[in-house]
Design an enzyme around this catalytic site. Structure first.
Site, mmCIF file in Angstrom:
data_model
loop_
_atom_site.group_PDB
_atom_site.id
_atom_site.type_symbol
_atom_site.label_atom_id
_atom_site.label_comp_id
_atom_site.label_asym_id
_atom_site.label_seq_id
_atom_site.Cartn_x
_atom_site.Cartn_y
_atom_site.Cartn_z
ATOM 1 N N ASP A 1 -37.503 16.476 -67.959
ATOM 2 C CA ASP A 1 -38.766 16.933 -68.997
ATOM 3 C C ASP A 1 -37.648 16.681 -70.225
ATOM 4 O O ASP A 1 -37.048 17.325 -70.450
ATOM 5 C CB ASP A 1 -39.664 17.641 -69.026
ATOM 6 C CG ASP A 1 -40.968 17.392 -69.864
ATOM 7 O OD1 ASP A 1 -40.333 17.082 -71.349
ATOM 8 O OD2 ASP A 1 -41.997 17.777 -69.429
ATOM 9 N N HIS A 2 -37.500 14.818 -70.892
ATOM 10 C CA HIS A 2 -36.647 15.032 -71.762
ATOM 11 C C HIS A 2 -36.698 15.900 -72.958
ATOM 12 O O HIS A 2 -35.809 15.956 -73.238
ATOM 13 C CB HIS A 2 -36.064 13.331 -71.966
ATOM 14 C CG HIS A 2 -37.144 12.792 -73.132
ATOM 15 N ND1 HIS A 2 -38.429 12.025 -71.848
ATOM 16 C CD2 HIS A 2 -37.384 11.625 -73.635
ATOM 17 C CE1 HIS A 2 -38.768 11.446 -72.971
ATOM 18 N NE2 HIS A 2 -38.137 11.287 -74.063
ATOM 19 N N HIS B 1 -44.606 16.400 -70.792
ATOM 20 C CA HIS B 1 -44.018 16.634 -72.416
ATOM 21 C C HIS B 1 -44.822 17.635 -73.909
ATOM 22 O O HIS B 1 -44.411 18.538 -73.886
ATOM 23 C CB HIS B 1 -43.648 15.480 -73.230
ATOM 24 C CG HIS B 1 -43.223 14.229 -72.718
ATOM 25 N ND1 HIS B 1 -42.483 15.039 -71.705
ATOM 26 C CD2 HIS B 1 -43.356 12.983 -72.624
ATOM 27 C CE1 HIS B 1 -41.740 13.101 -70.742
ATOM 28 N NE2 HIS B 1 -41.763 12.958 -71.672
HETATM 29 C C1 BG6 Z 1 -41.744 8.774 -71.539
HETATM 30 C C2 BG6 Z 1 -42.824 8.391 -71.828
HETATM 31 O O1 BG6 Z 1 -42.224 10.247 -70.660
HETATM 32 O O2 BG6 Z 1 -41.750 9.382 -73.143
HETATM 33 C C3 BG6 Z 1 -43.113 7.334 -72.086
HETATM 34 O O3 BG6 Z 1 -42.738 7.853 -69.812
HETATM 35 C C4 BG6 Z 1 -43.038 7.799 -74.074
HETATM 36 O O4 BG6 Z 1 -44.330 6.131 -72.246
HETATM 37 C C5 BG6 Z 1 -42.134 8.899 -74.348
HETATM 38 O O5 BG6 Z 1 -43.281 6.311 -75.208
HETATM 39 C C6 BG6 Z 1 -41.715 9.004 -75.233
HETATM 40 O O6 BG6 Z 1 -40.764 9.683 -75.220
HETATM 41 P P1 BG6 Z 1 -39.675 9.575 -77.145
HETATM 42 O O7 BG6 Z 1 -38.403 10.684 -76.241
HETATM 43 O O8 BG6 Z 1 -39.091 8.370 -77.583
HETATM 44 O O9 BG6 Z 1 -40.308 10.777 -77.815
#
Ligand code: BG6
Length: 495
Positions: free
Chosen positions: A181-182, A244
């Site tokens: 979960d980045h 997230h």
């Molecule tokens: C991803 C989603 O996990 O996270 C995307 O699948 C989203 O839809 C993205 O745009 C958002 O990540 P960040 O790091 O750009 O906030």
């Protein structure tokens, strides 16, 4: 304890994630001297490519997507020498022999047992296939040194997540599995733990006695773009809330862990999910709002509505915006609402957590000219600006006792975004060194699915007649304003 040697096998090595995130992150770690000295990165995809061609496309990706800009020639040459390409059809177990050969070669050359990292940067339907084929082809699978990385989405509902966990756990042990979960790797998100648990003044305030409500907001300007096919079946509840936003909620709401031990931290997070009030099927409309964007104008250009995007049903019922109200039923949080909202094609890209504290118990200021102390707010800004600010009331300098709100700002002491490691850099380094703290454990993913299943089911089964219900470049649908307004609050945005 970082290993001296590592082999990455990247399935989906020519895909979008590899190009945008994984390789730029690996390259930046290389520049920081954080990668093991003996390192091999084997990218794999369907197309036939020479190593030279593969490296050239990766160089383009790094130049385009690395936070540090264009690669220097000598640096790139050294880094690229560690990368090779292996064409393979991931569905065909016979083709996995090639990976075995590679692994053996490096082991013989290095004369040691490297960490082996199988990275599934592929679409989710292949996660199981890859794991099963690794097993059937008898590729190296050592409990201590072999890891498998699973990207999101992890399942599409509770049942599929349980099935996927079940299958993975027949092949790997939990401590080998790194579910990404980045958001957990983002710099400011990690800082929430430091902010809460390295400061003595925060903890006494961090509960229902002092906090009135919490908002977690991830708004994005982009639309679904080329991801219509994926998004149409996912929707924003699955895409963002299940993972997230609920993870951010866990970090805000968790009890202090006794250590940074991966399982101790993850136990505390799971406890939050387990304490969250069950959503009753009949009550969904009272605690949620959904939206879908229509066409609109962004910087003078007309942008399509969701239903006009490629690979999207012209009568789609998929939500591109969601707002939800949750409660955490425990001693610390009883009665404190947590509002979550996220959406595509909104007015601004920003990820903010706002904690509003209660009113002063007695107002002793003259209330003419609205000279009433405003409630304190703590705002954690994850992106695009990184920072934490505390909004306090203060006297306006002058002869009268007049109040205004001032910000006490922690702004990362002038550090710009390109100084901070990207989430993927942190996460990749943790995978190499075997630290699972920032990765999702099986029970964590399942508890999050369990929580949102009633909403997911209801939204899927009940069509919305007024979709699209917000124009591109707006703050979202009116019902989301109403959701929070009925409790006397409004969504908070930074200017
Ligand atoms: C991803 C989603 O996990 O996270 C995307 O699948 C989203 O839809 C993205 O745009 C958002 O990540 P960040 O790091 O750009 O906030």
């Amino acid at each position: 304890t970082e290993p001296n040697s590592a082999i990455f096998i990247i399935f989906g090595g020519t895909g979008d994630l590899s190009r945008r995130k994984i390789f730029p992150a690996l390259y930046n770690l290389f520049l920081e001297n954080r990668l093991p000295e003996k390192l091999a990165i084997v990218g794999s995809g369907r197309s036939k490519l020479t190593d030279a061609k593969y490296r050239a496309t990766l160089l383009d990706s790094v130049n385009e997507f690395s936070r540090r800009g264009k690669a220097k020639k000598e640096d790139w040459t050294t880094f690229a020498s560690k990368i090779t390409y292996q064409a393979a059809n991931i569905k065909d177990v016979g083709e996995y022999k090639a990976f075995e050969t590679r692994i053996k070669e490096y082991q013989d050359e290095w004369k040691e047992k490297p960490a082996i990292i199988y990275y599934c940067a592929v679409s989710p339907e292949f996660f199981c296939t890859i794991a099963e084929n690794i097993s059937s082809a008898k590729l190296e699978n050592n409990e201590e040194t072999t890891r498998i990385v699973i990207e999101k989405p992890f399942g599409s509902d509770l049942k599929s997540a349980q099935d996927l966990n079940h299958k993975l756990l027949t092949i790997f042990s939990e401590k080998q599995i790194y579910r990404i979960d980045h958001y957990l790797g983002k710099e400011v998100v990690q800082n929430i733990m430091a902010f809460r648990f390295a400061n003595a003044i925060m903890e006494p305030l961090w509960n229902r006695n002092h906090i009135e409500h919490v908002q977690i907001s991830v708004t994005e300007q982009i639309g679904v773009g080329s991801r219509g096919d994926y998004f149409e079946h996912a929707g924003i509840l699955r895409d963002m809330i299940q993972n997230h936003l609920l993870q951010l909620l866990c970090i805000i709401a968790m009890e202090p862990p006794i250590s940074f031990d991966a399982d101790v931290v993850r136990d505390r997070k799971v406890e939050v999910l387990k304490a969250m009030r069950k959503i009753l099927p009949g009550k969904i409309d009272a605690i949620s709002a959904r939206g879908q964007y229509g066409p609109g104008w962004v910087e003078g250009k007309k942008v399509p509505g969701y239903r006009e995007e490629a690979d999207v049903d012209p009568e789609s019922n998929t939500e591109t915006y969601a707002a939800l109200k949750f409660y955490v039923d425990n001693w610390r949080w009883q009665g404190v609402p947590f509002y979550l909202r996220t959406g595509k094609r909104l007015f601004k890209t920003a990820s903010l957590i706002t904690i509003r504290f209660k009113e002063v118990p007695h107002n002793m200021f003259h209330s003419e000219n609205e000279n009433v102390p405003k409630q304190n707010r703590l705002v954690i800004s994850i992106q695009p600006d990184m920072g934490i600010l505390l909004q306090l009331e203060s006297k306006i300098p002058g002869l009268e006792m007049r109040l205004n709100t001032v910000d006490m700002v922690f702004d990362y002491s002038g550090k710009t975004r390109s100084d901070a490691p990207e989430a993927y850099e942190t996460l990749l380094l943790d995978i190499i060194s075997g630290d699972q703290t920032l990765f999702m454990r099986a029970d964590q993913v399942e508890a999050a699915w369990e929580l949102i299943m009633p909403v997911l089911n209801s939204w899927e089964n009940n069509k919305v007649r007024n979709f699209p219900n917000y124009p591109a470049n707006s703050w979202g649908p009116e019902n989301a304003e109403a959701l929070i307004a009925q409790d006397g609050f409004h969504w908070f945005n930074l200017p």
